[in-house]
Scaffold this motif. Structure first.
Motif, PDB file in Angstrom:
ATOM      1  N   GLN A   1       0.835  -1.198   0.000  1.00 47.49           N
ATOM      2  CA  GLN A   1       0.000   0.000   0.000  1.00 47.49           C
ATOM      3  C   GLN A   1       0.875   1.256   0.000  1.00 47.49           C
ATOM      4  OE1 GLN A   1      -3.162  -0.552  -0.542  1.00 47.49           O
ATOM      5  NE2 GLN A   1      -2.742  -2.738  -0.341  1.00 47.49           N
ATOM      6  N   CYS A   2       1.546   1.491  -1.118  1.00 52.78           N
ATOM      7  CA  CYS A   2       2.471   2.628  -1.215  1.00 52.78           C
ATOM      8  C   CYS A   2       1.780   3.937  -0.821  1.00 52.78           C
ATOM      9  CB  CYS A   2       3.008   2.769  -2.627  1.00 52.78           C
ATOM     10  SG  CYS A   2       3.402   1.218  -3.461  1.00 52.78           S
ATOM     11  N   ALA A   3       0.486   4.074  -1.166  1.00 51.99           N
ATOM     12  CA  ALA A   3      -0.225   5.340  -0.940  1.00 51.99           C
ATOM     13  C   ALA A   3      -0.449   5.631   0.540  1.00 51.99           C
ATOM     14  CB  ALA A   3      -1.556   5.336  -1.686  1.00 51.99           C
ATOM     15  N   ASP A   4      -0.251   4.640   1.411  1.00 50.81           N
ATOM     16  CA  ASP A   4      -0.325   4.931   2.844  1.00 50.81           C
ATOM     17  C   ASP A   4       0.725   5.970   3.226  1.00 50.81           C
ATOM     18  OD1 ASP A   4      -2.354   3.182   3.136  1.00 50.81           O
ATOM     19  OD2 ASP A   4      -1.205   1.627   4.204  1.00 50.81           O
ATOM     20  N   CYS A   5       1.852   5.960   2.535  1.00 49.09           N
ATOM     21  CA  CYS A   5       2.936   6.880   2.880  1.00 49.09           C
ATOM     22  C   CYS A   5       3.285   7.841   1.750  1.00 49.09           C
ATOM     23  CB  CYS A   5       4.188   6.087   3.257  1.00 49.09           C
ATOM     24  SG  CYS A   5       3.940   4.917   4.604  1.00 49.09           S
ATOM     25  N   HIS A   6       3.032   7.459   0.486  1.00 49.95           N
ATOM     26  CA  HIS A   6       3.500   8.267  -0.642  1.00 49.95           C
ATOM     27  C   HIS A   6       2.378   8.969  -1.392  1.00 49.95           C
ATOM     28  CE1 HIS A   6       7.699   6.982  -0.596  1.00 49.95           C
ATOM     29  NE2 HIS A   6       7.296   5.738  -0.399  1.00 49.95           N
ATOM     30  N   ALA A   7       2.662  10.180  -1.865  1.00 50.99           N
ATOM     31  CA  ALA A   7       1.781  10.868  -2.814  1.00 50.99           C
ATOM     32  C   ALA A   7       2.308  10.601  -4.224  1.00 50.99           C
ATOM     33  CB  ALA A   7       1.757  12.357  -2.517  1.00 50.99           C
ATOM     34  N   THR A   8       1.684  11.189  -5.236  1.00 51.47           N
ATOM     35  CA  THR A   8       2.055  10.831  -6.606  1.00 51.47           C
ATOM     36  C   THR A   8       3.040  11.803  -7.256  1.00 51.47           C
ATOM     37  OG1 THR A   8       0.052  11.931  -7.373  1.00 51.47           O
ATOM     38  CG2 THR A   8      -0.058   9.550  -7.109  1.00 51.47           C
ATOM     39  N   GLU A   9       3.357  12.920  -6.613  1.00 51.91           N
ATOM     40  CA  GLU A   9       4.233  13.897  -7.269  1.00 51.91           C
ATOM     41  C   GLU A   9       5.697  13.489  -7.149  1.00 51.91           C
ATOM     42  OE1 GLU A   9       1.704  14.908  -5.198  1.00 51.91           O
ATOM     43  OE2 GLU A   9       0.500  15.256  -6.992  1.00 51.91           O
ATOM     44  N   THR A  10       6.076  12.982  -5.994  1.00 53.85           N
ATOM     45  CA  THR A  10       7.474  12.605  -5.774  1.00 53.85           C
ATOM     46  C   THR A  10       7.518  11.497  -4.730  1.00 53.85           C
ATOM     47  OG1 THR A  10       9.559  13.357  -4.793  1.00 53.85           O
ATOM     48  CG2 THR A  10       7.587  14.562  -4.144  1.00 53.85           C
ATOM     49  N   TRP A  11       8.550  10.662  -4.815  1.00 52.60           N
ATOM     50  CA  TRP A  11       8.701   9.603  -3.809  1.00 52.60           C
ATOM     51  C   TRP A  11       9.262  10.148  -2.497  1.00 52.60           C
ATOM     52  CZ3 TRP A  11       6.047   5.469  -4.697  1.00 52.60           C
ATOM     53  CH2 TRP A  11       5.856   5.018  -5.998  1.00 52.60           C
ATOM     54  N   LYS A  12       9.819  11.358  -2.558  1.00 55.31           N
ATOM     55  CA  LYS A  12      10.321  11.978  -1.327  1.00 55.31           C
ATOM     56  C   LYS A  12       9.161  12.264  -0.387  1.00 55.31           C
ATOM     57  CE  LYS A  12      14.776  12.489  -2.114  1.00 55.31           C
ATOM     58  NZ  LYS A  12      15.517  11.451  -1.413  1.00 55.31           N
ATOM     59  N   ILE A  13       9.393  12.180   0.900  1.00 55.87           N
ATOM     60  CA  ILE A  13       8.356  12.492   1.878  1.00 55.87           C
ATOM     61  C   ILE A  13       8.841  13.666   2.715  1.00 55.87           C
ATOM     62  CG2 ILE A  13       7.065  11.633   3.872  1.00 55.87           C
ATOM     63  CD1 ILE A  13       7.274   8.828   2.613  1.00 55.87           C
ATOM     64  N   ALA A  14       8.134  14.795   2.578  1.00 50.73           N
ATOM     65  CA  ALA A  14       8.560  16.012   3.269  1.00 50.73           C
ATOM     66  C   ALA A  14       8.634  15.738   4.765  1.00 50.73           C
ATOM     67  CB  ALA A  14       7.593  17.151   2.980  1.00 50.73           C
ATOM     68  N   GLY A  15       9.726  16.114   5.380  1.00 55.45           N
ATOM     69  CA  GLY A  15       9.839  15.996   6.817  1.00 55.45           C
ATOM     70  C   GLY A  15      10.369  14.643   7.291  1.00 55.45           C
ATOM     71  N   PHE A  16      10.556  13.688   6.359  1.00 51.47           N
ATOM     72  CA  PHE A  16      11.091  12.386   6.795  1.00 51.47           C
ATOM     73  C   PHE A  16      12.534  12.554   7.263  1.00 51.47           C
ATOM     74  CE2 PHE A  16      13.668   8.595   5.699  1.00 51.47           C
ATOM     75  CZ  PHE A  16      13.149   7.729   6.654  1.00 51.47           C
ATOM     76  N   LEU A  17      12.802  12.096   8.467  1.00 52.98           N
ATOM     77  CA  LEU A  17      14.155  12.149   9.005  1.00 52.98           C
ATOM     78  C   LEU A  17      14.577  10.709   9.289  1.00 52.98           C
ATOM     79  CD1 LEU A  17      16.419  14.033   9.938  1.00 52.98           C
ATOM     80  CD2 LEU A  17      15.363  14.043  12.210  1.00 52.98           C
ATOM     81  N   HIS A  18      15.661  10.295   8.675  1.00 59.46           N
ATOM     82  CA  HIS A  18      16.110   8.907   8.842  1.00 59.46           C
ATOM     83  C   HIS A  18      16.511   8.651  10.294  1.00 59.46           C
ATOM     84  CE1 HIS A  18      18.593   5.326   8.480  1.00 59.46           C
ATOM     85  NE2 HIS A  18      17.854   5.063   7.424  1.00 59.46           N
ATOM     86  N   PRO A  19      16.216   7.457  10.841  1.00 55.20           N
ATOM     87  CA  PRO A  19      16.652   7.140  12.204  1.00 55.20           C
ATOM     88  C   PRO A  19      18.170   7.337  12.362  1.00 55.20           C
ATOM     89  CG  PRO A  19      15.151   5.449  11.422  1.00 55.20           C
ATOM     90  CD  PRO A  19      15.412   6.367  10.260  1.00 55.20           C
ATOM     91  N   SER A  20      18.572   7.528  13.576  1.00 57.25           N
ATOM     92  CA  SER A  20      19.975   7.825  13.894  1.00 57.25           C
ATOM     93  C   SER A  20      20.903   6.689  13.463  1.00 57.25           C
ATOM     94  CB  SER A  20      20.096   8.010  15.408  1.00 57.25           C
ATOM     95  OG  SER A  20      21.437   7.836  15.821  1.00 57.25           O
ATOM     96  N   PRO A  21      22.151   7.025  13.089  1.00 61.62           N
ATOM     97  CA  PRO A  21      23.137   5.979  12.784  1.00 61.62           C
ATOM     98  C   PRO A  21      23.426   5.100  14.000  1.00 61.62           C
ATOM     99  CG  PRO A  21      24.090   8.194  12.513  1.00 61.62           C
ATOM    100  CD  PRO A  21      22.662   8.383  12.863  1.00 61.62           C
ATOM    101  N   LYS A  22      22.989   5.542  15.190  1.00 64.44           N
ATOM    102  CA  LYS A  22      23.180   4.716  16.389  1.00 64.44           C
ATOM    103  C   LYS A  22      22.085   3.677  16.552  1.00 64.44           C
ATOM    104  CE  LYS A  22      25.304   8.476  19.043  1.00 64.44           C
ATOM    105  NZ  LYS A  22      24.647   9.689  19.560  1.00 64.44           N
ATOM    106  N   SER A  23      21.036   3.781  15.708  1.00 60.01           N
ATOM    107  CA  SER A  23      19.909   2.838  15.801  1.00 60.01           C
ATOM    108  C   SER A  23      20.402   1.399  15.633  1.00 60.01           C
ATOM    109  CB  SER A  23      18.884   3.151  14.710  1.00 60.01           C
ATOM    110  OG  SER A  23      18.048   2.029  14.485  1.00 60.01           O
ATOM    111  N   GLN A  24      19.754   0.490  16.333  1.00 57.54           N
ATOM    112  CA  GLN A  24      20.083  -0.925  16.148  1.00 57.54           C
ATOM    113  C   GLN A  24      18.929  -1.652  15.465  1.00 57.54           C
ATOM    114  OE1 GLN A  24      21.715  -2.699  19.722  1.00 57.54           O
ATOM    115  NE2 GLN A  24      23.408  -1.254  19.693  1.00 57.54           N
ATOM    116  N   ASP A  25      17.969  -0.872  14.943  1.00 51.20           N
ATOM    117  CA  ASP A  25      16.776  -1.462  14.324  1.00 51.20           C
ATOM    118  C   ASP A  25      16.870  -1.545  12.809  1.00 51.20           C
ATOM    119  OD1 ASP A  25      15.611  -1.622  16.806  1.00 51.20           O
ATOM    120  OD2 ASP A  25      14.670   0.369  16.646  1.00 51.20           O
ATOM    121  N   CYS A  26      18.068  -1.334  12.256  1.00 52.69           N
ATOM    122  CA  CYS A  26      18.205  -1.259  10.793  1.00 52.69           C
ATOM    123  C   CYS A  26      17.456  -2.381  10.084  1.00 52.69           C
ATOM    124  CB  CYS A  26      19.673  -1.338  10.382  1.00 52.69           C
ATOM    125  SG  CYS A  26      20.832  -0.455  11.439  1.00 52.69           S
ATOM    126  N   ASN A  27      17.544  -3.590  10.621  1.00 54.95           N
ATOM    127  CA  ASN A  27      16.978  -4.733   9.890  1.00 54.95           C
ATOM    128  C   ASN A  27      15.451  -4.766   9.919  1.00 54.95           C
ATOM    129  OD1 ASN A  27      16.718  -5.477  12.558  1.00 54.95           O
ATOM    130  ND2 ASN A  27      17.057  -7.664  12.154  1.00 54.95           N
TER     131      ASN A  27
END
Ligand code: HEC
Ligand code: HEC
Ligand code: HEC
Ligand code: HEC
Ligand code: HEC
Ligand code: HEC
Ligand code: HEC
Length: 264
Positions: free
Chosen positions: A185-211
């Motif tokens: 369900q891509c549309a749960d998170c994405h709109a159709t203009e761009t795959w970028k999501i405004a305001g998305f901040l990637h989890p910290s490099p210290k995260s251990q949840d990568c997988n």
């Protein structure tokens, strides 16, 4: 008085000439084609054609049907079976779509390719198909207002999210960066203009949840992992799911303690 009369006559003459031209030009054009009247035609054109279509010059009727505008049939005369377009996942719909305008612009000059993707055209086509199943022969939907009315007719609700009408994954699963980990369900998170999501901040490099969000490539589940990945990083006891021991968050080619590393 006399001067007034003369101007009145001039205006009347001009008016009659104008009317005659307004009547004659379309008549001549529809009888003989636009090539006989190139000056009138370029005056009526909203702008120069794209470089791909420039060769058509003043043969406006290649694309425009008099009194009916752009019909898909005119485009299909020259673009019936574009094997590459039909074979590409996101554009395979060209086999059945009955409308070309909307996504294919023109008259923007040689530098602008005549392509401008518009998902609203897809929504309208899906809704028209759905409505035809419910009430065959109902007048075709045009414009956003008709689209909204069809949405109510089809879904029984107001304007729905695009994802309720379009199956994003059917056209875009090849682009799925998340390798199905985030579902279809891509549309749960994405709109159709761009795959970028405004305001998305990637989890910290210290995260251990990568997988939880990333999948290791097949090579990590083979001998390669012990022979290469563990040796390169010096993480000889790391398990595959511990991505964070070896990887940075800017690129999977950025290896902790090593820097940029590209195998193949
Ligand atoms: C390769 C196909 C093609 C040719 C050839 C072409 N047109 Fe068009 N024309 C279009 C398309 C497509 C649009 C709709 C533009 C858009 O949606 O951006 C359009 C739009 C127009 C419009 C705006 C009104 C409308 O119908 O949407 C006018 C006026 C027009 N063209 C005139 C001309 C004239 C005059 C010529 C010949 C000199 C010509 N066109 C040649 C494809 C073509
Ligand atoms: C008389 C033949 C003819 C007609 C009619 C015609 N085209 Fe084309 N079109 C071509 C040719 C030739 C090319 C350039 C070679 C190619 O890409 O196939 C082209 C290229 C294109 C391209 C690719 C442009 C690019 O920059 O990659 C698109 C999109 C396209 N046409 C859409 C349309 C649409 C939509 C219509 C109807 C409004 C239309 N064409 C009408 C012959 C035609
Ligand atoms: C919903 C939008 C949409 C509609 C409707 C649509 N197209 Fe397209 N078309 C596209 C997009 C987007 C591309 C570019 C795909 C790409 O670059 O891979 C494309 C590509 C093309 C190309 C190939 C361009 C190239 O690079 O060679 C042709 C030809 C074409 N379309 C013709 C048509 C014709 C004819 C119709 C009507 C029967 C039509 N299209 C309807 C969106 C649309
Ligand atoms: C019938 C096919 C089809 C469906 C269904 C569809 N798209 Fe698209 N989409 C396209 C085409 C064609 C393009 C333009 C060419 C391309 O990117 O392949 C495009 C482009 C995009 C882009 C822009 C890509 C870029 O890099 O500029 C996004 C974002 C997008 N679609 C998201 C979605 C979402 C979200 C949905 C579901 C709500 C969806 N699409 C449904 C065919 C489709
Ligand atoms: C649970 C939410 C979620 C779902 C569902 C989801 N995505 Fe994403 N996606 C994201 C986030 C968050 C990003 C990162 C956006 C950013 O960097 O701005 C992203 C990024 C992307 C990107 C890369 C954007 C870029 O330019 O870097 C693509 C392509 C993409 N998603 C495609 C898809 C497709 C196709 C689907 C459906 C099969 C899908 N996504 C489903 C959340 C999601
Ligand atoms: C023991 C350290 C280690 C662990 C743990 C590890 N990787 Fe890697 N990974 C590497 C090294 C070294 C490379 C570069 C050499 C290669 O391609 O195998 C790599 C390559 C990759 C690449 C390919 C980059 C390219 O070249 O395209 C991806 C994707 C990747 N890892 C994802 C993951 C994910 C996701 C995880 C966790 C689920 C993970 N890795 C766990 C060390 C590791
Ligand atoms: C909550 C989910 C989530 C977690 C946890 C997470 N990531 Fe991500 N990551 C994403 C999304 C979404 C994107 C953007 C889509 C994409 O490029 O895959 C992304 C992008 C990336 C990229 C860029 C990929 C590319 O091809 O450009 C790297 C590298 C990365 N993450 C590594 C990591 C590492 C290492 C960790 C753990 C330290 C981690 N991520 C934890 C969701 C997550």
């Amino acid at each position: 008085m006399a001067r007034l009369k003369i101007t009145a006559v001039i205006y009347l003459t001009l008016g009659i000439l104008g009317l005659a031209a307004a009547v004659l030009v379309p008549v001549v054009i529809s009888r003989s084609g636009t090539a006989v009247l190139p000056i009138w035609v370029s005056a009526a054109s909203p702008g120069p054609l794209s470089s791909a279509h420039a060769f058509l010059g003043v043969q406006c009727e290649s694309c425009h049907t008099p009194y009916q505008g752009i019909k898909a049939a005119s485009c299909i005369t020259c673009h019936a079976a574009d094997a590459l377009v039909l074979a590409k996942q996101s554009t395979a719909f060209h086999a059945t779509i009955g409308e070309c305008q909307g996504c294919h612009v023109e008259h923007q000059g040689a530098a602008v390719r005549p392509i401008k993707m518009d998902h609203a055209v897809l929504i309208e086509a899906s809704l028209t198909a759905a409505r035809d199943r419910i009430s065959p022969g109902a007048p075709a939907a045009t414009g956003m207002e008709a689209l909204r009315r069809s949405l109510v007719a089809v879904t029984g609700q107001g304007p729905a999210k695009t994802g309720e009408v379009l199956e994003c994954a059917s056209c875009h699963s090849f682009r799925d960066k998340h390798r199905t980990m985030f579902g279809q369900q891509c549309a749960d998170c994405h709109a159709t203009e761009t795959w970028k999501i405004a305001g998305f901040l990637h989890p910290s490099p210290k995260s251990q949840d990568c997988n939880q969000c990333h999948q290791a490539p097949p090579s990590h589940f083979m001998m390669h992992f012990a022979m290469m990945d563990q040796k390169i990083t010096g993480q000889s006891s790391a398990r595959v799911e511990q991505c964070y021991l070896c990887h940075q968050t800017d690129s999977f080619n950025a290896i902790k303690g090593v820097g940029w590393f590209k195998m193949h």
